[in-house]
Design a protein around this motif. Structure first.
Motif, PDB file in Angstrom:
ATOM      1  N   ARG A  15       0.825  -1.203   0.000  1.00  0.00           N
ATOM      2  CA  ARG A  15       0.000   0.000   0.000  1.00  0.00           C
ATOM      3  C   ARG A  15       0.862   1.258   0.000  1.00  0.00           C
ATOM      4  O   ARG A  15       0.547   2.242  -0.682  1.00  0.00           O
ATOM      5  N   ARG A  16       1.946   1.229   0.770  1.00  0.00           N
ATOM      6  CA  ARG A  16       2.823   2.406   0.817  1.00  0.00           C
ATOM      7  C   ARG A  16       3.542   2.623  -0.513  1.00  0.00           C
ATOM      8  O   ARG A  16       3.672   3.757  -0.980  1.00  0.00           O
ATOM      9  N   THR A  17       4.029   1.550  -1.118  1.00  0.00           N
ATOM     10  CA  THR A  17       4.714   1.710  -2.403  1.00  0.00           C
ATOM     11  C   THR A  17       3.740   2.155  -3.487  1.00  0.00           C
ATOM     12  O   THR A  17       4.100   2.953  -4.357  1.00  0.00           O
ATOM     13  N   ALA A  18       2.511   1.653  -3.441  1.00  0.00           N
ATOM     14  CA  ALA A  18       1.504   2.097  -4.406  1.00  0.00           C
ATOM     15  C   ALA A  18       1.176   3.572  -4.214  1.00  0.00           C
ATOM     16  O   ALA A  18       1.064   4.327  -5.190  1.00  0.00           O
ATOM     17  N   ALA A  19       1.018   3.993  -2.967  1.00  0.00           N
ATOM     18  CA  ALA A  19       0.728   5.403  -2.684  1.00  0.00           C
ATOM     19  C   ALA A  19       1.880   6.296  -3.148  1.00  0.00           C
ATOM     20  O   ALA A  19       1.658   7.394  -3.686  1.00  0.00           O
ATOM     21  N   LEU A  20       3.116   5.822  -2.964  1.00  0.00           N
ATOM     22  CA  LEU A  20       4.281   6.588  -3.419  1.00  0.00           C
ATOM     23  C   LEU A  20       4.274   6.727  -4.939  1.00  0.00           C
ATOM     24  O   LEU A  20       4.531   7.812  -5.480  1.00  0.00           O
ATOM     25  N   THR A  21       3.969   5.647  -5.622  1.00  0.00           N
ATOM     26  CA  THR A  21       3.917   5.687  -7.085  1.00  0.00           C
ATOM     27  C   THR A  21       2.848   6.644  -7.576  1.00  0.00           C
ATOM     28  O   THR A  21       3.061   7.410  -8.525  1.00  0.00           O
ATOM     29  N   ILE A  22       1.690   6.612  -6.941  1.00  0.00           N
ATOM     30  CA  ILE A  22       0.610   7.524  -7.327  1.00  0.00           C
ATOM     31  C   ILE A  22       1.045   8.973  -7.144  1.00  0.00           C
ATOM     32  O   ILE A  22       0.840   9.820  -8.024  1.00  0.00           O
ATOM     33  N   ALA A  23       1.669   9.273  -6.012  1.00  0.00           N
ATOM     34  CA  ALA A  23       2.105  10.645  -5.736  1.00  0.00           C
ATOM     35  C   ALA A  23       3.151  11.111  -6.749  1.00  0.00           C
ATOM     36  O   ALA A  23       3.088  12.244  -7.256  1.00  0.00           O
TER      37      ALA A  23
END
Length: 486
Positions: free
Chosen positions: A28-36
């Protein structure tokens, strides 16, 4: 340096994600980072366009290769599409850990998404022919990883075929670029487009145009060089399919505009009838296959071949209308295909398989939100007026009916009729999917409907399709700004 930052930002973060420091990071954190990061690159791209940001530095002086980046009205919409679809593709990892069968973790998955984004942004802004080639090839590596390490049952054969076909196309494209640079004495795409092939013999232009067009036709892909695409889509994870359709295919058609069409127009005019015939053959070929294809995801992949045929036909006309139609059809297909592959991926998580011959519950009853998004995407894909694909397909056919003076008018008129028949076939296979998937054939075994994350992701794509459908003048205005290559 704004433009360079838009490209470097996802590349640097991708490097961090594949380093030991990110090993075992939460999906979830890596996905959120990618989105940002993807959204950040999108905003930087718009700012770079507003500020007319460029970068022009010597890179390999001995070979005359420069690190030359620029942005114009053709590049900007594709850059926005790339960053937006990357962010939306990353949302698929918010709900579940995308760890591949061989143990590749979430950080590697997100790194591949960001590397694909960075390579695509570099491709759309490269103003040096050799730099364009290198940026294009960067994208193929993370895309292969997404297919081969995170894909389904056929991932290895799909990855191998992807590499073999794209390597063949890359070889021809590189040969064409080297002949172009050697014959013209420069690799500056801006200068080459401004000269329009001046000083090059027609025979030389034909050789260059043929090498570049065939090489890029593999990447698009166009009939008969298309057979790697359906298998790649079938094996790829949902995020990989979204990027493959909305980004990688767009790089191929963009290359046709920047390289043969702009730099050797006389040579391109000679081979344009062949390109047009290949395009409309692909429209009919893929459409007929969609009428009998049993795998839903493979059916959507085959429909992409048909849509790219429309783009090829529009470019082959050699007119300003055809160029605008090709650009618009490119963007429309990017948004529509991303939506359809996203919905199909969501359905795949809820049913045992995507075989259309399998008895299945009706989406309209058990998963109405997913069902509505599927029907909407199919309606948009067949060119329903008021939605994105209509303008590109309509004006592509109009352009074929009035091609440039140096094109055979009769041949292009026949191609226009065939393309219109292809639109009717698209309606037929879309109705088939609606009947089998949306309406279903049994009422038991209820399916969970779209969750909040899926509603947001699908909603953004639906909004983009509507916006492109009701405001075509927006893209026409951007691509008509000064500095856009004709």
């Amino acid at each position: 340096m704004i433009l360079a930052l838009a490209i470097a930002l996802p590349m640097v973060v991708a490097g961090f994600l594949i380093s030991p420091a990110a090993r075992g990071a939460d999906h979830r954190r890596t996905a959120a980072l990618t989105i940002a990061i993807s959204v950040g690159s999108l905003l930087l791209s718009v700012l770079a366009f507003r500020e007319s940001s460029t970068l022009d530095l010597p890179w390999i002086p001995a070979l005359g290769i420069r690190l030359h980046l620029g942005i114009d009205g053709i590049s900007l919409p594709l850059m926005v599409l790339t960053s937006a679809v990357t962010a939306l593709a990353a949302t698929t990892a918010l709900r579940r850990d995308p760890t591949g069968p061989d143990g590749a973790g979430a950080p590697t998955f997100q790194a591949c998404l960001l590397l694909t984004q960075a390579g695509a942004l570099a491709t759309f802004t490269a103003r040096d022919a050799v730099l364009f080639f290198l940026a294009f090839e960067i994208v193929l590596i993370p895309m292969w990883v997404l297919i081969n390490r995170f894909g389904g049952a056929e991932r290895q054969i799909a990855g191998t075929r992807f590499v073999l076909y794209t390597a063949f196309g890359s070889t021809l494209m590189l040969a064409g670029i080297l002949v172009l640079v050697t014959a013209s004495g420069t690799g500056d795409l801006t200068r080459l487009a401004a000269s329009g092939g001046a000083g090059l013999a027609t025979s030389t232009q034909v050789v260059i145009a043929a090498l570049l067009t065939i090489g890029l036709a593999v990447k698009v892909p166009l009939w008969p060089l298309h057979s790697w695409l359906p298998l790649a889509h079938t094996a790829a994870p949902t995020a990989g399919s979204m990027l493959l359709a909305a980004v990688l295919l767009k790089m191929g058609t963009y290359g046709l505009i920047r390289l043969p069409l702009a730099t050797v127009p006389d040579g391109f005019a000679v081979i344009a009838p062949v390109l047009a015939v290949a395009g409309v053959t692909g429209i009919i070929w893929a459409g007929l296959i969609c009428l009998i294809e049993r795998d839903l995801k493979r059916l959507i992949a085959w429909s992409s071949v048909a849509h790219m045929g429309v783009v090829a036909l529009a470019l082959a006309t050699g007119t300003a209308t055809g160029l605008q139609a090709a650009i618009y059809a490119n963007l429309a297909h990017g948004a529509i295909s991303a939506l359809l592959f996203f919905v199909v991926g969501a359905v795949k998580e809820r049913v045992p398989d995507l075989d259309l011959a399998t008895s299945r519950p009706a989406l309209r009853e058990h998963a109405p939100t997913l069902g509505w998004m599927l029907v909407f995407g199919l309606a948009a894909g067949l060119g329903l007026p008021g939605l994105a694909a209509f303008w590109g397909e309509f004006y592509g056919i109009v352009a074929a009916l009035s091609p440039a003076a140096d094109r055979p008018e009769g041949l292009f008129a026949v191609c226009a009729v065939i393309a219109a028949i292809g639109a009717a076939i698209a309606g037929a296979y879309s109705i088939r999917v609606v009947r089998l998937v949306w309406m279903g054939d049994r009422g038991e075994a209820p399916l969970p409907d779209a969750d909040n994350i899926e509603r947001v992701t699908g909603g953004v794509l639906v909004a983009a399709i509507i916006l492109l459908g009701v405001a075509p003048s927006l893209i026409a205005w951007i691509t008509a700004l000064p500095g856009v290559a004709r």
